[in-house]
Design a protein around this motif. Structure first.
Motif, PDB file in Angstrom:
ATOM      1  N   TYR A   1       5.030  -9.606  -6.110  1.00  0.00           N
ATOM      2  CA  TYR A   1       4.245  -8.385  -6.306  1.00  0.00           C
ATOM      3  C   TYR A   1       3.476  -8.010  -5.034  1.00  0.00           C
ATOM      4  N   TYR A   2       3.001  -9.011  -4.303  1.00  0.00           N
ATOM      5  CA  TYR A   2       2.317  -8.756  -3.034  1.00  0.00           C
ATOM      6  C   TYR A   2       3.278  -8.126  -2.022  1.00  0.00           C
ATOM      7  N   LEU A   3       4.486  -8.665  -1.912  1.00  0.00           N
ATOM      8  CA  LEU A   3       5.474  -8.117  -0.979  1.00  0.00           C
ATOM      9  C   LEU A   3       5.881  -6.695  -1.377  1.00  0.00           C
ATOM     10  N   LEU A   4       6.040  -6.463  -2.680  1.00  0.00           N
ATOM     11  CA  LEU A   4       6.361  -5.113  -3.152  1.00  0.00           C
ATOM     12  C   LEU A   4       5.248  -4.134  -2.794  1.00  0.00           C
ATOM     13  N   GLU A   5       4.013  -4.547  -2.982  1.00  0.00           N
ATOM     14  CA  GLU A   5       2.872  -3.689  -2.631  1.00  0.00           C
ATOM     15  C   GLU A   5       2.838  -3.414  -1.134  1.00  0.00           C
ATOM     16  N   GLN A   6       3.177  -4.403  -0.343  1.00  0.00           N
ATOM     17  CA  GLN A   6       3.196  -4.201   1.102  1.00  0.00           C
ATOM     18  C   GLN A   6       4.247  -3.159   1.480  1.00  0.00           C
ATOM     19  N   LEU A   7       5.428  -3.241   0.885  1.00  0.00           N
ATOM     20  CA  LEU A   7       6.462  -2.238   1.141  1.00  0.00           C
ATOM     21  C   LEU A   7       5.976  -0.853   0.712  1.00  0.00           C
ATOM     22  N   LYS A   8       5.286  -0.792  -0.418  1.00  0.00           N
ATOM     23  CA  LYS A   8       4.742   0.492  -0.888  1.00  0.00           C
ATOM     24  C   LYS A   8       3.668   1.011   0.063  1.00  0.00           C
ATOM     25  N   ASP A   9       2.901   0.097   0.654  1.00  0.00           N
ATOM     26  CA  ASP A   9       1.907   0.499   1.655  1.00  0.00           C
ATOM     27  C   ASP A   9       2.570   1.148   2.863  1.00  0.00           C
ATOM     28  N   TYR A  10       3.836   0.782   3.111  1.00  0.00           N
ATOM     29  CA  TYR A  10       4.614   1.371   4.207  1.00  0.00           C
ATOM     30  C   TYR A  10       5.342   2.637   3.733  1.00  0.00           C
ATOM     31  N   ASP A  11       4.953   3.153   2.580  1.00  0.00           N
ATOM     32  CA  ASP A  11       5.507   4.379   1.985  1.00  0.00           C
ATOM     33  C   ASP A  11       6.903   4.226   1.400  1.00  0.00           C
ATOM     34  N   ALA A  12       7.291   3.013   1.050  1.00  0.00           N
ATOM     35  CA  ALA A  12       8.550   2.809   0.337  1.00  0.00           C
ATOM     36  C   ALA A  12       8.347   3.234  -1.112  1.00  0.00           C
ATOM     37  N   LYS A  13       9.252   4.059  -1.605  1.00  0.00           N
ATOM     38  CA  LYS A  13       9.227   4.497  -3.007  1.00  0.00           C
ATOM     39  C   LYS A  13      10.139   3.551  -3.779  1.00  0.00           C
ATOM     40  N   ILE A  14       9.519   2.650  -4.529  1.00  0.00           N
ATOM     41  CA  ILE A  14      10.263   1.596  -5.222  1.00  0.00           C
ATOM     42  C   ILE A  14      10.190   1.802  -6.728  1.00  0.00           C
TER      43      ILE A  14
END
Length: 104
Positions: free
Chosen positions: A40-53
């Motif tokens: 969940y932390y890694l997913l949030e980090q990707l989302k912080d980079y504007d990844a739409k997941i």
């Protein structure tokens, strides 16, 4: 070396999302040998980079809702103020289903 391991995990997760074969969060954590909390932390980090997941329950996989590229560049230098030696430089680029590692 913790930072390099973190980047490797982030890239591994990205690759699995691109291929849309992550499995459930629990399965993904086992596959990557980390805790669910880390996933969940890694997913949030990707989302912080504007990844739409998104997550598709029927396929049991995370996916990108729009194009997303993760490119990591790094350089390690050692020495004093007078003399610095670069011991490692490169980039890791994942573009769709092709990945490559370049060392300079």
């Amino acid at each position: 070396m913790k930072n390099i391991k973190h980047i490797e995990r982030l890239q591994q997760l990205h690759n699995l999302i691109v291929d849309e074969c992550t499995g459930s969060p629990t399965d993904l954590a086992k596959r990557m040998d980390v805790s669910e909390r880390t996933i969940y932390y890694l997913l949030e980090q990707l989302k912080d980079y504007d990844a739409k997941i998104g997550y598709d329950r029927s396929r049991r996989s995370y996916f990108y809702k729009s194009d997303f590229v993760l490119e990591v560049n790094f350089s390690i230098c050692i020495g004093s103020h007078d003399e610095v030696m670069e011991i490692m430089e490169g980039s890791y680029l994942h573009n769709k289903n092709k990945s490559r590692f370049n060392r300079h």
